[in-house]
Design a protein around this motif. Structure first.
Motif, PDB file in Angstrom:
ATOM      1  N   UNK A 182      -8.332   3.116   2.082  1.00 18.63           N
ATOM      2  CA  UNK A 182      -8.076   3.498   3.474  1.00 18.63           C
ATOM      3  C   UNK A 182      -6.613   3.865   3.680  1.00 18.63           C
ATOM      4  N   UNK A 183      -5.716   3.023   3.183  1.00 22.62           N
ATOM      5  CA  UNK A 183      -4.315   3.193   3.529  1.00 22.62           C
ATOM      6  C   UNK A 183      -3.459   3.854   2.451  1.00 22.62           C
ATOM      7  N   UNK A 184      -3.903   3.841   1.235  1.00 25.63           N
ATOM      8  CA  UNK A 184      -3.142   4.491   0.174  1.00 25.63           C
ATOM      9  C   UNK A 184      -1.728   3.962   0.066  1.00 25.63           C
ATOM     10  N   UNK A 185      -0.783   4.906   0.091  1.00 23.12           N
ATOM     11  CA  UNK A 185       0.598   4.508  -0.168  1.00 23.12           C
ATOM     12  C   UNK A 185       1.223   3.714   0.970  1.00 23.12           C
ATOM     13  N   UNK A 186       0.563   3.662   2.138  1.00 20.32           N
ATOM     14  CA  UNK A 186       1.171   2.944   3.263  1.00 20.32           C
ATOM     15  C   UNK A 186       0.757   1.474   3.274  1.00 20.32           C
ATOM     16  N   UNK A 245       1.509  -1.162   1.722  1.00 17.31           N
ATOM     17  CA  UNK A 245       2.526  -2.210   1.690  1.00 17.31           C
ATOM     18  C   UNK A 245       3.255  -2.362   3.029  1.00 17.31           C
ATOM     19  N   UNK A 246       3.091  -1.399   3.922  1.00 19.01           N
ATOM     20  CA  UNK A 246       3.774  -1.498   5.205  1.00 19.01           C
ATOM     21  C   UNK A 246       3.024  -2.343   6.226  1.00 19.01           C
ATOM     22  N   UNK A 247       1.883  -2.869   5.833  1.00 20.33           N
ATOM     23  CA  UNK A 247       1.137  -3.723   6.755  1.00 20.33           C
ATOM     24  C   UNK A 247       1.243  -5.178   6.323  1.00 20.33           C
ATOM     25  N   UNK A 303      -8.807  -0.046  12.187  1.00 24.26           N
ATOM     26  CA  UNK A 303      -8.845   1.412  12.056  1.00 24.26           C
ATOM     27  C   UNK A 303     -10.279   1.947  12.129  1.00 24.26           C
ATOM     28  N   UNK A 359      -5.034   4.991  15.377  1.00 27.38           N
ATOM     29  CA  UNK A 359      -5.706   6.259  15.587  1.00 27.38           C
ATOM     30  C   UNK A 359      -5.135   7.061  16.751  1.00 27.38           C
ATOM     31  N   UNK A 383      -1.331   6.946  12.028  1.00 23.77           N
ATOM     32  CA  UNK A 383      -1.467   6.594  10.615  1.00 23.77           C
ATOM     33  C   UNK A 383      -1.075   7.761   9.714  1.00 23.77           C
ATOM     34  N   UNK A 424       2.567   7.887   9.551  1.00 31.23           N
ATOM     35  CA  UNK A 424       3.096   6.848   8.656  1.00 31.23           C
ATOM     36  C   UNK A 424       3.021   7.309   7.215  1.00 31.23           C
ATOM     37  N   UNK A 425       1.868   7.910   6.891  1.00 28.81           N
ATOM     38  CA  UNK A 425       1.656   8.369   5.531  1.00 28.81           C
ATOM     39  C   UNK A 425       2.650   9.472   5.169  1.00 28.81           C
ATOM     40  N   UNK A 442       6.095   8.179   4.652  1.00 30.39           N
ATOM     41  CA  UNK A 442       6.208   7.390   3.429  1.00 30.39           C
ATOM     42  C   UNK A 442       6.149   8.274   2.186  1.00 30.39           C
TER      43      UNK A 442
END
Lengths: 192, 385
Positions: free
Chosen positions: A58-62, A64-66, A76, B134, B177, B180-181, B184
């Protein structure tokens, strides 16, 4: 190699599985212990793996930011615009899980202490230990920064986990093997 | 003994029946549906909230402008402060109810604020437990407050218009989101839809119009550096494999007139290649289109004509993409088309080296196109010549 490095953090959770030794002697049907134990190890592994896979997909590279990625991933969710805001479900499961975990650890602490002090009954320890748990729940650490310091200072990072989750179980296994071999040899001698 | 048992039961039930002590009823809440962020002249943040008021009769005299458009009331309030939380505190003094952020679906950031950096401000929306990932993020050309204050003739509120526009995916659609992606990402570039007020019809009230997306803002390191128009935005969408709606009009070389086609499906693959010291990127595109208007005398049922048409279509797309590259890669030098990510994926080891001076090397990436265009349907009939 990077994936093994990553699994170390998960191992600290997985090592808590070691609590199962406290329950093995009290099983009514010991033959089934092995089977149920293996099933639960498998279940825990799969759950840990699935959670991670879901979060990363779901979040991939992000990711670690959660702070709590699975929680954020659940927030989500939005299926057909009306099936959303499902985090309450995760919270409920989380709290129920924590409750069971506390129960199990509580029992293990009380039982272990009672046996250590050679008490005839563990019941007298339940209330004082509960009190201690209550106090430490509020006092041990207040926020995530203190928590991580606590694990660094008190548990020395991974050393504790390795000790309780790997070295002690291995040691127990070794002792059991040696004892078994001894009884086997004695039996063999008796047969002569 | 029996009495003790009863007391014990009552005690248990007292603990079990405490479920509603921290309830929050709808009439204690302001449901925020949209947020506008502006920068005032002295560097403060001006936060405008668009509040949906479910009760049609009440709410009058609560302060702020309210309107009856669409049958529902929207209330707008503005707070000022050195940071978003401070602005909210200021807002709290004006609002008799508690603010609920859970339904915030549109975040509009003013251009001036975006130019000083949005990373710091977005932190609030990510850290706070209520706003959703979202929610859609927009950059506004003018003041975000003005965008929020619009009274759309058809939709319930200005933020609803923006959300629907973003969802249609004609131009950029970026959620919190996604942003954010992008922030990053390897390339440290982001692209956001840019909104502007649609000029109202002359006789109508100046507020009764909608905001619409017509540009895209380009951000580098979280700071806005420029914008591109809708034509180039579609080019960027092609590169990012996000193209959903597009109409292509071509003028065939050996024909008189235009042929318009509608995109049915378009997929893009970026294939990176490292050749010694040179970076190469092949853009592989496959697209299926339908003909929607034919102003030439071409008979589209002939196979040669069909082939020629497909060739023209591919050429047209290539021109669009080259134009986009010209601006984005050569002029702005911002990697919003995410070449960096592709290089990292394909050559993770070599990427570590390239990453150090990616900013200098990005404009020199050699791009080749491999476009396969197909025309699927030619419509239900044609006008007799």
């Amino acid at each position: 190699m990077p994936s093994i490095k990553g699994s170390v953090a998960l191992y600290t959770w997985f090592a808590q599985f070691g609590i199962i030794y406290f329950f093995l002697p009290y099983l009514t049907n010991r033959e089934k212990g092995m089977k149920s134990g293996s099933i639960s190890v498998l279940a825990v592994t799969i759950t840990l793996m699935l959670t991670n896979i879901i979060v990363i997909l779901v979040f991939g590279r992000v990711t670690e930011n959660f702070t709590a990625p699975l929680m954020s991933a659940t927030r989500y969710i939005s299926i057909a615009e009306f099936l959303s805001h499902l985090e309450a479900l995760v919270m409920a499961i989380w709290i129920a899980g924590t409750f069971i975990k506390i129960c199990v650890f509580y029992y293990a602490i009380v039982l272990g202490t009672a046996q250590w002090f050679n008490l005839s009954n563990y019941r007298s320890l339940v209330l004082p230990t509960g009190f201690l748990i209550g106090v430490f729940a509020m006092q041990a650490f207040l926020n995530s920064a203190e928590a991580s310091e606590h694990f660094q200072e008190v548990s020395h990072g991974l050393t504790d986990t390795l000790l309780y989750g790997l070295i002690i179980p291995m040691f127990l296994l070794l002792i059991t093997y040696i004892r078994k071999m001894k009884t086997f040899k004695q039996k063999g001698r008796g047969g002569k | 003994m029996k009495g003790l048992k009863i007391i014990w039961f009552i005690g248990i039930f007292l603990f079990l029946l405490t479920g509603c002590w921290d309830r929050r009823e709808t009439n204690d809440l302001w449901v925020v549906t949209g947020v506008g962020l502006d920068q005032t002249e002295n560097g403060e943040i001006e936060l405008t909230v668009e509040i949906h008021s479910p009760n049609r009769d009440g709410g009058e005299g609560m302060g702020g402008e309210s309107n009856q458009a669409g049958g529902n009331k929207m209330i707008h309030q503005t707070g000022k402060g050195i940071s978003i939380p401070k602005a909210i505190e200021d807002l709290d003094t004006q609002l008799p109810r508690e603010i609920l952020w859970s339904h915030t679906k549109a975040i509009v950031i003013n251009k001036a604020l975006a130019e000083t950096g949005i990373r710091e401000e977005l932190d609030f929306f990510i850290r706070h437990p209520e706003p959703r990932l979202r929610s859609y993020v927009f950059i506004s050309k003018g003041s975000a407050k003005d965008i929020m204050a619009l009274l759309p003739p058809l939709e319930r509120s200005s933020s609803e218009v923006l959300i629907e526009l973003a969802k249609s995916e004609v131009l950029m659609k970026v959620t919190l989101f996604d942003l954010m992606e992008m922030l990053k990402g390897e390339s440290d570039a982001a692209i956001l839809p840019m909104v502007d007020k649609l000029p109202p019809e002359e006789e109508e009230q100046s507020l009764e119009t909608i905001a619409y997306i017509n540009h895209s803002a380009i951000l580098k390191n979280g700071k806005m550096v420029g914008s591109i128009d809708d034509r180039l935005t579609r080019g960027v969408l092609w590169f990012r494999d996000e193209i959903k709606e597009s109409t292509v009009t071509i003028q065939p070389e050996n024909a008189d007139g235009l042929i318009s086609m509608n995109l049915i499906k378009g997929t893009t693959k970026l294939i990176p290649e490292i050749d010694g010291n040179e970076l190469k990127m092949t853009i592989q595109i496959e697209t299926i289109d339908d003909v929607i208007q034919n102003k030439t005398d071409w008979d589209l049922n002939e196979i040669e004509i069909q082939r020629a048409l497909e060739k023209e279509l591919a050429k047209k797309i290539e021109i669009r993409l080259t134009d986009t590259l010209e601006i984005v890669q050569k002029e702005m030098e911002v990697d919003i088309i995410e070449f960096a990510e592709e290089f990292r994926r394909k050559h993770p080891e070599k990427w570590k080296d390239i990453k150090k001076n990616w900013e200098e090397r990005f404009p020199s990436v050699e791009v080749t196109f491999d476009i396969k265009a197909n025309v699927l349907r030619t419509g239900q009939g044609n006008v007799p010549w």
